[in-house]
Every structure is written in C-alpha cells, then in structure tokens.
Design a protein around this motif. Structure first.
Motif, PDB file in Angstrom:
ATOM      1  N   LEU A 133      39.571  34.923  38.245  1.00  0.00           N
ATOM      2  CA  LEU A 133      39.244  35.991  37.311  1.00  0.00           C
ATOM      3  C   LEU A 133      40.523  36.731  36.930  1.00  0.00           C
ATOM      4  O   LEU A 133      41.424  36.893  37.758  1.00  0.00           O
ATOM      5  N   ILE A 134      40.578  37.200  35.695  1.00  0.00           N
ATOM      6  CA  ILE A 134      41.742  37.947  35.215  1.00  0.00           C
ATOM      7  C   ILE A 134      41.284  39.288  34.667  1.00  0.00           C
ATOM      8  O   ILE A 134      40.311  39.362  33.908  1.00  0.00           O
ATOM      9  N   THR A 135      41.978  40.334  35.045  1.00  0.00           N
ATOM     10  CA  THR A 135      41.735  41.646  34.465  1.00  0.00           C
ATOM     11  C   THR A 135      43.073  42.374  34.365  1.00  0.00           C
ATOM     12  O   THR A 135      44.127  41.767  34.546  1.00  0.00           O
ATOM     13  N   THR A 136      43.047  43.662  34.087  1.00  0.00           N
ATOM     14  CA  THR A 136      44.292  44.414  33.948  1.00  0.00           C
ATOM     15  C   THR A 136      44.441  45.405  35.095  1.00  0.00           C
ATOM     16  O   THR A 136      43.475  45.716  35.802  1.00  0.00           O
ATOM     17  N   ALA A 137      45.638  45.925  35.235  1.00  0.00           N
ATOM     18  CA  ALA A 137      45.926  46.877  36.303  1.00  0.00           C
ATOM     19  C   ALA A 137      45.411  48.272  35.995  1.00  0.00           C
ATOM     20  O   ALA A 137      45.569  49.175  36.817  1.00  0.00           O
ATOM     21  N   VAL A 138      44.783  48.465  34.827  1.00  0.00           N
ATOM     22  CA  VAL A 138      44.373  49.811  34.412  1.00  0.00           C
ATOM     23  C   VAL A 138      42.882  49.913  34.145  1.00  0.00           C
ATOM     24  O   VAL A 138      42.418  50.825  33.456  1.00  0.00           O
ATOM     25  N   GLU A 139      42.102  49.000  34.701  1.00  0.00           N
ATOM     26  CA  GLU A 139      40.671  48.998  34.415  1.00  0.00           C
ATOM     27  C   GLU A 139      39.937  50.140  35.114  1.00  0.00           C
ATOM     28  O   GLU A 139      40.395  50.691  36.121  1.00  0.00           O
ATOM     29  N   HIS A 140      38.772  50.453  34.580  1.00  0.00           N
ATOM     30  CA  HIS A 140      37.870  51.417  35.204  1.00  0.00           C
ATOM     31  C   HIS A 140      37.453  50.876  36.572  1.00  0.00           C
ATOM     32  O   HIS A 140      37.355  49.658  36.762  1.00  0.00           O
ATOM     33  N   PRO A 141      37.199  51.768  37.546  1.00  0.00           N
ATOM     34  CA  PRO A 141      36.774  51.290  38.872  1.00  0.00           C
ATOM     35  C   PRO A 141      35.562  50.362  38.854  1.00  0.00           C
ATOM     36  O   PRO A 141      35.413  49.532  39.755  1.00  0.00           O
ATOM     37  N   ALA A 142      34.690  50.482  37.858  1.00  0.00           N
ATOM     38  CA  ALA A 142      33.523  49.601  37.805  1.00  0.00           C
ATOM     39  C   ALA A 142      33.931  48.141  37.672  1.00  0.00           C
ATOM     40  O   ALA A 142      33.256  47.248  38.199  1.00  0.00           O
ATOM     41  N   VAL A 143      35.033  47.889  36.981  1.00  0.00           N
ATOM     42  CA  VAL A 143      35.574  46.529  36.885  1.00  0.00           C
ATOM     43  C   VAL A 143      36.463  46.224  38.078  1.00  0.00           C
ATOM     44  O   VAL A 143      36.310  45.195  38.747  1.00  0.00           O
ATOM     45  N   HIS A 144      37.394  47.117  38.359  1.00  0.00           N
ATOM     46  CA  HIS A 144      38.355  46.867  39.438  1.00  0.00           C
ATOM     47  C   HIS A 144      37.647  46.627  40.772  1.00  0.00           C
ATOM     48  O   HIS A 144      37.960  45.651  41.490  1.00  0.00           O
ATOM     49  N   ASN A 145      36.721  47.486  41.121  1.00  0.00           N
ATOM     50  CA  ASN A 145      36.058  47.356  42.417  1.00  0.00           C
ATOM     51  C   ASN A 145      35.134  46.150  42.473  1.00  0.00           C
ATOM     52  O   ASN A 145      34.919  45.570  43.551  1.00  0.00           O
ATOM     53  N   SER A 146      34.584  45.762  41.323  1.00  0.00           N
ATOM     54  CA  SER A 146      33.798  44.522  41.279  1.00  0.00           C
ATOM     55  C   SER A 146      34.693  43.324  41.562  1.00  0.00           C
ATOM     56  O   SER A 146      34.308  42.398  42.292  1.00  0.00           O
TER      57      SER A 146
END
Length: 381
Positions: free
Chosen positions: A91-104
């Motif tokens: 999975l790829i995301t960014t270092a600045v995502e909302h906790p709902a994405v980051h913690n998932s």
C-alpha cells in the motif's frame, strides 16, 4: 463570535436542520421493511442518493453512505486490502495523511501488509515521480488526500492521475473530506480515481453522516456485515433523516461555488497579507494556487499554539491548533513534522479555517486582535 474553525466542523445549515427534523418526524420507517412506511423511507433514501450523484456527475450506484470521513477512510483502505489480498500486499500513502488513513495503514502493517509513506516537499505536497517509483508489482492501493487538513496544501491530483493511468489495476483513493465545495471538482472527479471519502459535517450537514464514491467495477470488501444494506457493502439501517439532510447540504454548498471560493480566498488573503509583516510569524499556507482557499496555518515564534488559540478565544475568535483531532492531545503536527519544520515552530502552529459565511469584516477584526496579542506575546521575551 467569530468562528474560524470550519475545517474541524461546520455549523449545520438551518435549512438542513429543518430537513432533518421533518424527515425524522414523517419518514421513520426502516428502508428495508416491505410495508408502505418502509417503502416511503427507501424511496427517500434513493432520491437522496440520486441527488448526490447528480450533483457530482456520477452514477447513482457509485454513492454509498457511511457515518463520516473516518469510517470512509477505514473502509476504503482496509476494504481494498481484504478484497485484493490475493493480488498483492503493498500500500502507498503520504506522510501527511489524516489519522484515519495513517492509522489504518499501521494496523494493516501488523497484519503483514507493507506500506510506503511518500515524503512531501516544503509545501506539504508529494512528487508524482516519487509515486511512480514507489509502485511495485504487488501494489494494490494508493491513498492520497485532496486538501491537507492542517495547512491546506492541495496534492498534485492531476499529476497523480497521470501516473495512475499507467497502473489501471491499482486502486486510487482520495480523502476528499476537506475538498468539497472548494472549486476542485474537475481535479477530484478525474477519469482515474476509484474511491473518494466525504464527510457531511464539513459542509453544513449533521455529524455522523458521510458517503464514499466507489467507481463502478471496483471491488471493495465490506467492513460492516449484517443485513446487507448499501448493496451488501455496508450493513446497518440507513440514517435516512441525516442522509436527506446531507443531500440538501451538498446542493447548497455547490450552489454558486465559484463565488463562495473567491470570497473565502479574499478573506484568507486579508489575514495573510496582514500577519506576514510580523517578524515572528511563520506562515505555512502560502499565497499560491496549490493551497486551498479556506485554510491558513501560521505560527508565532516562542508562543505555543494552545496559548494563541485561547488568547483569541478570550476575544470571541475561535480557531484551532493544526488539527482538531489532535489539538486536545497535545500531539505535534504530523504535516509540519513531515515538512521538516523545527519542532519549536511546529508547536506554535495554529489554523484559521473559513467557510462561505465568514466575512471580510471578521478578517479585519481578527487582524486588530492579532495586533494586540502580538504586542503582548512580544513582551514575553
């Protein structure tokens, strides 16, 4: 009172509350029931779904109701991981995502998934080249926010779409919670995005209601199982009054959208142009089209963010530290940390966030109070 905390939540529109009250009183059947009361509720549910779909220019079947942004983000991230596990685990995301994405993402790491966090530049934006280089044969999801909730940076959605077109089997999710009604429709609803998350209370609907956009043909495993509502993808009796109210709120926020955006930008710039002249002020939300019109994040060197917030509150002006989700916890801004902002400055950061009801007169009052408080803060040295 001057309310400058609209990225945390907006005031429910009186007309929207009226719709909620009327539906609660008159349409109280279960949409899944076979009798006339149930049929009446079901029809209103689908009318609301169609209204939202028509307003956004998508198919009725592509709108699925949730309890809000947190559920929507969790659902898309974890639902994709479950549905596409046989095809990959990256999975790829960014270092600045909302906790709902980051913690998932962090939770999925504990289950054996691999996660890449893309770095951001000094504007809080990722590089499309970094995204391209991060995609692997095992990549199943890319999740990026549209507008950063802390500083208002708009991710390069068109450039991301260009990369994603070369990887048609990888899901692309946009957290669009801060992007609705901000003049970004053509960038959000491009020909490549697969999922988007929206939250009603960010555009004057009641709390506890939201929806996701799910492109036709994309697979997504349910997180909530039970009675099979929402096309067997999100079980639970639908909150028809809140859904009808949200459909109305969306119509209202998108009416005269361009004029509303221009107004918010003018207010934002009235504050920006004033506070930028002060030597101890650092502004993170720049005067640049890649920043949203409604968010202004700044710091006053040597003064903690919560001190600034409470000082303005004493003058009847309400704003927040960088994120309402973390402000009471004293958590350092994840966005500013990812931007390599010095911790001392990051801990001084506060956020002004606007909506279409704010005025230039409120900006002028803010600037007057700012002048008074700045002098007081300056004496603390």
């Amino acid at each position: 009172m001057i309310y400058f905390d609209n990225s945390a939540t907006t005031m429910a529109d009186p007309a929207v509350v009226d719709t909620y009250d009327k539906v609660s009183a008159a349409v109280w059947g279960n949409p899944s029931s076979l009798h006339n009361f149930g049929e009446q509720a079901f029809n209103l549910l689908e009318q609301s779904r169609k209204q939202i779909a028509d307003l956004l220019g998508v198919n009725l079947s592509e709108i699925l109701f949730t309890s809000g942004g947190t559920e929507g983000d969790n659902w898309v991230v974890k639902g994709t991981a479950i549905a596409k596990r046989q095809f990959g685990n990256h999975l790829i995301t960014t270092a600045v995502e909302h906790p709902a994405v980051h913690n998932s993402m962090e939770q999925l790491k504990q289950l054996g998934f691999e996660v890449t966090y893309l770095p951001v530049d000094d504007e809080g934006r990722i590089s499309a080249n970094d995204l391209r280089n991060a995609i692997r044969p095992t990549t199943i999801l890319v999740s990026t926010m549209a507008v950063n909730n802390e500083i208002g940076a708009i991710q390069p959605l068109d450039d991301i779409a260009a990369v994603m077109r070369d990887f048609p089997k990888v899901h692309w999710h946009i957290d669009a919670v801060q992007g609705i009604g901000k003049g970004l429709h053509d960038h959000l609803f491009n020909d490549r995005v697969d999922f988007m998350t929206f939250s009603g209370h960010k555009f004057h609907a009641p709390r506890g209601i939201g929806f996701i956009y799910k492109r036709q043909g994309r697979t997504l495993a349910p997180l909530l199982t039970g009675g099979g509502q929402e096309r067997n993808l999100r079980s639970g009796t639908e909150n028809v009054p809140a859904i009808a109210a949200m459909a109305k709120a969306l119509r209202l926020i998108l009416t005269d959208e361009k004029a509303k955006v221009e107004k918010q930008q003018a207010i934002r710039m009235a504050i920006y142009n004033h506070i930028k002249e002060f030597p101890k002020v650092t502004i993170f939300s720049r005067d640049d089209p890649v920043f949203a019109p409604h968010i202004l994040c700044f710091a006053i060197s040597g003064v903690r963010g919560e001190t600034i917030v409470h000082a303005f509150e004493d003058h009847g002006i309400y704003m927040s530290t960088t994120s309402a989700c973390s402000s009471k916890k004293g958590v350092e801004s994840s966005t500013l940390k990812a931007m390599n902002v010095d911790t001392g400055i990051a801990n001084s950061a506060v956020r002004v966030s606007l909506d279409e009801h704010n005025t230039l007169a409120e900006a002028e009052k803010f600037n007057q109070v700012f002048d008074e408080l700045y002098q007081e803060f300056d004496k603390l040295d």
